[in-house]
Design an enzyme around this catalytic site. Structure first.
Site, PDB file in Angstrom:
ATOM      1  N   CYS A  71      22.109  47.763  83.897  1.00 45.81           N
ATOM      2  CA  CYS A  71      23.185  48.645  83.939  1.00 45.81           C
ATOM      3  C   CYS A  71      23.014  49.372  85.331  1.00 45.81           C
ATOM      4  O   CYS A  71      22.087  49.123  86.191  1.00 45.81           O
ATOM      5  CB  CYS A  71      22.667  49.917  83.097  1.00 45.81           C
TER       6      CYS A  71
ATOM      7  N   ARG B 218      26.813  45.939  88.072  1.00 45.58           N
ATOM      8  CA  ARG B 218      25.829  45.823  87.334  1.00 45.58           C
ATOM      9  C   ARG B 218      26.036  45.831  85.843  1.00 45.58           C
ATOM     10  O   ARG B 218      24.881  45.760  85.088  1.00 45.58           O
ATOM     11  CB  ARG B 218      24.844  47.062  87.589  1.00 45.58           C
TER      12      ARG B 218
ATOM     13  N   TRP C 233      25.292  47.357  80.597  1.00 44.17           N
ATOM     14  CA  TRP C 233      25.341  45.920  80.221  1.00 44.17           C
ATOM     15  C   TRP C 233      24.493  46.026  78.998  1.00 44.17           C
ATOM     16  O   TRP C 233      23.174  45.866  79.408  1.00 44.17           O
ATOM     17  CB  TRP C 233      24.993  45.108  81.275  1.00 44.17           C
TER      18      TRP C 233
ATOM     19  N   ASN D 163      18.470  52.664  83.393  1.00 46.08           N
ATOM     20  CA  ASN D 163      18.555  51.197  83.447  1.00 46.08           C
ATOM     21  C   ASN D 163      17.155  50.715  83.172  1.00 46.08           C
ATOM     22  O   ASN D 163      16.225  51.078  83.985  1.00 46.08           O
ATOM     23  CB  ASN D 163      19.174  50.984  84.609  1.00 46.08           C
ATOM     24  N   GLY D 164      16.936  49.613  82.322  1.00 47.55           N
ATOM     25  CA  GLY D 164      15.756  49.112  82.027  1.00 47.55           C
ATOM     26  C   GLY D 164      15.517  48.829  80.564  1.00 47.55           C
ATOM     27  O   GLY D 164      16.390  48.962  79.720  1.00 47.55           O
TER      28      GLY D 164
ATOM     29  N   GLU E  36      24.495  23.773  92.052  1.00 44.06           N
ATOM     30  CA  GLU E  36      25.144  24.958  92.423  1.00 44.06           C
ATOM     31  C   GLU E  36      26.619  25.287  92.377  1.00 44.06           C
ATOM     32  O   GLU E  36      27.132  25.951  91.994  1.00 44.06           O
ATOM     33  CB  GLU E  36      24.633  25.434  93.871  1.00 44.06           C
TER      34      GLU E  36
ATOM     35  N   LYS F 263      28.628  27.730  89.733  1.00 45.45           N
ATOM     36  CA  LYS F 263      29.648  28.443  90.114  1.00 45.45           C
ATOM     37  C   LYS F 263      30.791  28.151  89.123  1.00 45.45           C
ATOM     38  O   LYS F 263      31.335  29.289  88.843  1.00 45.45           O
ATOM     39  CB  LYS F 263      30.251  28.246  91.589  1.00 45.45           C
TER      40      LYS F 263
ATOM     41  N   GLU G 225      30.167  29.412  85.597  1.00 44.45           N
ATOM     42  CA  GLU G 225      29.701  30.995  85.261  1.00 44.45           C
ATOM     43  C   GLU G 225      31.386  31.634  85.375  1.00 44.45           C
ATOM     44  O   GLU G 225      31.279  32.795  84.687  1.00 44.45           O
ATOM     45  CB  GLU G 225      28.689  31.546  86.031  1.00 44.45           C
TER      46      GLU G 225
ATOM     47  N   HIS H  87      21.621   6.878  83.011  1.00 45.03           N
ATOM     48  CA  HIS H  87      20.399   6.669  81.928  1.00 45.03           C
ATOM     49  C   HIS H  87      21.138   7.714  80.895  1.00 45.03           C
ATOM     50  O   HIS H  87      20.163   8.371  79.936  1.00 45.03           O
ATOM     51  CB  HIS H  87      19.366   7.736  82.587  1.00 45.03           C
TER      52      HIS H  87
ATOM     53  N   LYS I  35      25.007  41.113  87.719  1.00 47.02           N
ATOM     54  CA  LYS I  35      24.448  40.618  89.007  1.00 47.02           C
ATOM     55  C   LYS I  35      23.096  40.495  89.172  1.00 47.02           C
ATOM     56  O   LYS I  35      22.524  39.542  89.723  1.00 47.02           O
ATOM     57  CB  LYS I  35      24.893  41.792  90.064  1.00 47.02           C
TER      58      LYS I  35
END
Ligand code: F6R
Length: 608
Positions: free
Chosen positions: A2, A28, A76, A102-103, A480, A484, A487, A503, A603
Site C-alpha cells: 500500500c 503502490r 493493494w 503498509n505491511g 524479460e 513485459k 504483465e 524438448h 510496484k
C-alpha cells in the site's frame, strides 16, 4: 502492499496535500483509497471506498473537511478483500483514533482475539485494525498518543509503516516503521510522512528516512524520532533530495511507462557515473567469494541471468542467478562464510529478496546489494551496495531500472575481469568504449525504431499467444521481453532458451503464432537461424530483433526490428530489450489497457 501519507501543518490545507500525495503513491496500490482528517470541531472524519483515487474522490470529495491534520492511504489488498470496510484508515471503537498501514501484522489474529474478549468491536477483516484498538486501550488507561502507540508497536510482529492520529491530540501524527518504507518530510510550518519521496517532494525536499524499529512524532514544523525498543532519542539530519518534481511526473508522455522507456539514455548515463570506490569494493568481495549467488525477483532476476553470462564470459567466474523465493529451499543448507550474495532489487524492499538475504546473513554470507532506492532496507543490510541512480520509477513494469541494473552489472563484470587478469588491457579498453556508447545506441534505437515497433504492435495486438526465444545471453532478453508483454497486456506468452524448443514447447506452435527471436550477431547466431527455420516450418510468424543488414535473418522473418551494428555481444541485452519494452507498451495500449496499472500487480512487493 500500500501507500501511506500523513500531513500536519498550520493551514487548513491538509486534505489537498494528502490527495495530491496519494496520486503520486497510487502505483503502490489502487484497489481502494481513504483519508482521515480531524476537522475544525476536532471530530475525526473518515472517507474511504473501493476504486482508484479519482473515482473515490469524485464520489466522496476527499478535499473536505477543511483540516490541518490528515492521513491518506491507497491499498493493494493483502488481508481482507478490496471492500469499503477493509479500506484504510481504520478506527477504534469510539472513532477517536485513525490508522493507516503498509505491511503485514503477522500476529493480528491472536491480538484480535484478545481485543475481542475485552469487548472491542471490529469493522474489517484487515490485520491493520488491531493497531487502532491497541492504541485505544492505551488511551483509555490514560496514556499519551505517543506512549499508547509505542506500547502497541511493541506487541506487533511483522512489517509495518504506520501513521496514527487521534482527536485527543490533534496536533500530532505518530508514525513508525518496521520493514516497510517510510520517509519523513519537513518544512518550516509543516511535517509529512509517506511511503516514498515523490509523494511529498512538491512540498519539501528535506527528507529523513526512518529506520526499522523507529517511531516519530510529527508536529507542524517539527519532528522527534525515538527507538521503539527503549525510547532512546535518535538524532538524524534531514537529507536534501535533488530530484525535481518533473522527474516524478509524466512530462507529456501518455503513461509513466513510456516516459520511463524514453528516460533510458539518461538513466544509463547516470549509471555509468557511479563512484569507482563502490564498484571496487563490490568487485573485491565478489572476487573473494567461493560461491556467488545473484539473488533477485522478477525483472531483476532476468538482469541477474544476463549478469551470470557477463561474469562467466568476461571474468571467467561462475555465479548462480537464483529467484529470491526459491533461494532458501534450494541453497539455504549450502551457505557459509565463503558465500557471497549479490542481491539486486530496484526497490530494495522486495520481501522475498530481503527474506533470503536475512537468511544468508544468518549463515555468515557476505551480502552485497544493487538497488535504486537510497535508504531502502537492502542498503541498510548490505556489507556494500551500489545505488543505480535511475531516479524514481513509477510505472509498475520495470524498464529503466532493468537496463540500469544491466549496465551496473556489466561494469562489475569488467572490473572483475581486470582484477582477475582475464582480459588484456586492449580488450578492457575496447569493452569500456563499447559500454560508454550504450546510452547513445539506446537513444538512437528510441529515435529510429519506435514507429516500426508501433506498426508491429498494431499488426499482432489481437493475438492470444506470443513466444519469445533467444540463445546465450539473449535468453535473459527473451524472458524479460515476455514478462513485459505478459504483465501489462495480459497476453499468455512463453519464453525460454531457443535450444529448448524441440524438448517440448514447439508443440504449441500453430499457423500464425507470433514468435519473437532475439538474434544479435554473436556466437549463437548460426544456431538461432536453425531455430527460426524450425519454427517457420511449423507455420510461426517470425518477428526478429537482429542486426541491421542481417540479410539471412531478414529473409526468414515476417517482420524485423533492426538494431545498430557493432554492439559488443555481452552488452546486447541492454539495447535489444528496448524494442520489446515498446512492443509490450503499444500492444497494451492497442488493447485499451492502462500499462501503468496492470491488474493484480504492485510496484514493490513488500509482503510474502
Ligand atoms: C516487472 C517487475 C517485477 C519486479 C520484481 C522485483 O516489471 O517490476 O517483476 O522486478 O517485483 O522488484 P525489485 O527489483 O524492486 O526487487
Amino acid at each position: 502492499m500500500c501507500g501511506i501519507i500523513g500531513y500536519i501543518g498550520k493551514e487548513c490545507s491538509a486534505n489537498k496535500i494528502v490527495l495530491e500525495g496519494l496520486k503520486r503513491l497510487e502505483y503502490r496500490g489502487y484497489d481502494s483509497v481513504g483519508v482521515a482528517a480531524v476537522d475544525v470541531q476536532k471530530r475525526l472524519v473518515i472517507k474511504k471506498d473501493v476504486g482508484k483515487i479519482e473515482e473515490v474522490h469524485e464520489k466522496l470529495n476527499l478535499l473536505e473537511p477543511s483540516s490541518k491534520i490528515t492521513l491518506g492511504h491507497c491499498r493493494w489488498a493483502t488481508h481482507g478483500a478490496p471492500t469499503r470496510e477493509n479500506a484504510h484508515p481504520h478506527i477504534d471503537c469510539k472513532g477517536n483514533v485513525a490508522v493507516v498501514h503498509n505491511g503485514v501484522i503477522e500476529n493480528f489474529l491472536e491480538l484480535k482475539e484478545e481485543l475481542l474478549e475485552k469487548g472491542h468491536r471490529f469493522a474489517s477483516r484487515t490485520d491493520t485494525e488491531v493497531v487502532a484498538h491497541l492504541v485505544e486501550e492505551g488511551l483509555d488507561s490514560g496514556e499519551s498518543l505517543y506512549n499508547a502507540t509505542v506500547n502497541a508497536l511493541r506487541r506487533l510482529k511483522g512489517s509495518y509503516a504506520l501513521a496514527i492520529i487521534s482527536t485527543m491530540e490533534p496536533d500530532k501524527i505518530v508514525c513508525a516503521r518496521n520493514e516497510s518504507p517510510l520517509v519523513i518530510g519537513l518544512s518550516e510550518n509543516s511535517a509529512f510522512c509517506a511511503s516514498d519521496i515523490p509523494a511529498i517532494l512538491p512540498y519539501t525536499n528535506k527528507v529523513i528516512v526512518l529506520n526499522n524499529g523507529e517511531v516519530a512524532v510529527l508536529e507542524a514544523g517539527k519532528v522527534e524520532i525515538k527507538r521503539v525498543s527503549d525510547n532512546m532519542p535518535v538524532s538524524r539530519e534531514a537529507k536534501v533530495i535533488e530530484w525535481t518534481i518533473e522527474q516524478a511526473e509524466k512530462q507529456g508522455y501518455a503513461h509513466f511507462m513510456l516516459k520511463e522507456i524514453h528516460e533510458q539514455p539518461t538513466s544509463l548515463r547516470n549509471a555509468l557515473r557511479l563512484q569507482e570506490q563502490y564498484l571496487d569494493l563490490i568487485t573485491t568481495f565478489l572476487d573473494r567469494g567461493d560461491k556467488i549467488f545473484l539473488l533477485a525477483a522478477g525483472t531483476s532476476h532476468y538482469a541477474c541471468i544476463a549478469a551470470s553470462y557477463m561474469f562467466s564470459k568476461l571474468a571467467r567466474l561462475a555465479t548462480y542467478p537464483v529467484i529470491s523465493s526459491e533461494f532458501i529451499e534450494n541453497y539455504g543448507d549450502s551457505l557459509g562464510i565463503d558465500t557471497v550474495v549479490l542481491a539486486v532489487s530496484q526497490s530494495g524492499e522486495t520481501y522475498d529478496t530481503l527474506k533470503a538475504v536475512d537468511y544468508a546473513r544468518m549463515k555468515a554470507a557476505t551480502i552485497l546489494g544493487i538497488t535504486n532506492v537510497v535508504g531502502s532496507t537492502l542498503t541498510r543490510i548490505s556489507r556494500a551496495y551500489i545505488v543505480q541512480q535511475s531516479g524514481p520509477e513509477i510505472g509498475v513494469a520495470a524498464t529503466k531500472s532493468y537496463t540500469a541494473q544491466l549496465i551496473v552489472l556489466a561494469q562489475l563484470a569488467l572490473k572483475l575481469a581486470k582484477i582477475r587478469g582475464k582480459l588484456s588491457q586492449d580488450e578492457i579498453d575496447e569493452l569500456k568504449t563499447n559500454l560508454y556508447n550504450i546510452p547513445d545506441i539506446v537513444e538512437n534505437i528510441l529515435e529510429k525504431r519506435e514507429e516500426k515497433v508501433k506498426e508491429i504492435a498494431k499488426k499482432y495486438a489481437k493475438e492470444n499467444l506470443f513466444i519469445f526465444l533467444g540463445r546465450g545471453i539473449s535468453t535473459a532478453t527473451a524472458l524479460e521481453g515476455r514478462l513485459k508483454l505478459l504483465e501489462i497486456s495480459y497476453t499468455p506468452s512463453l519464453a525460454y532458451p531457443a535450444g529448448e524448443s524441440k524438448h517440448g514447447p514447439i508443440s504449441v506452435i500453430e499457423e500464425g503464432t507470433p514468435t519473437i527471436f532475439i538474434c544479435p550477431n554473436d556466437e549463437t547466431r548460426k544456431e538461432i537461424i536453425g531455430n527460426i527455420m524450425e519454427m517457420k516450418a511449423r507455420g510461426a510468424k517470425i518477428i526478429s530483433v537482429c542486426e541491421e543488414d542481417d540479410q539471412k535473418i531478414k529473409n526468414l522473418s515476417d517482420d524485423i526490428i533492426e538494431m545498430p551494428k557493432q554492439i559488443h555481444p555481452i552488452l546486447t541485452p541492454i539495447p535489444y530489450i528496448i524494442p520489446l519494452q515498446l512492443l509490450a507498451y503499444y500492444i497494451a495500449v492497442e488493447r485499451g489497457l492502462d500499462p501503468d496499472k496492470p491488474r493484480n500487480l504492485a510496484k514493490s512487493v513488500t509482503v510474502p
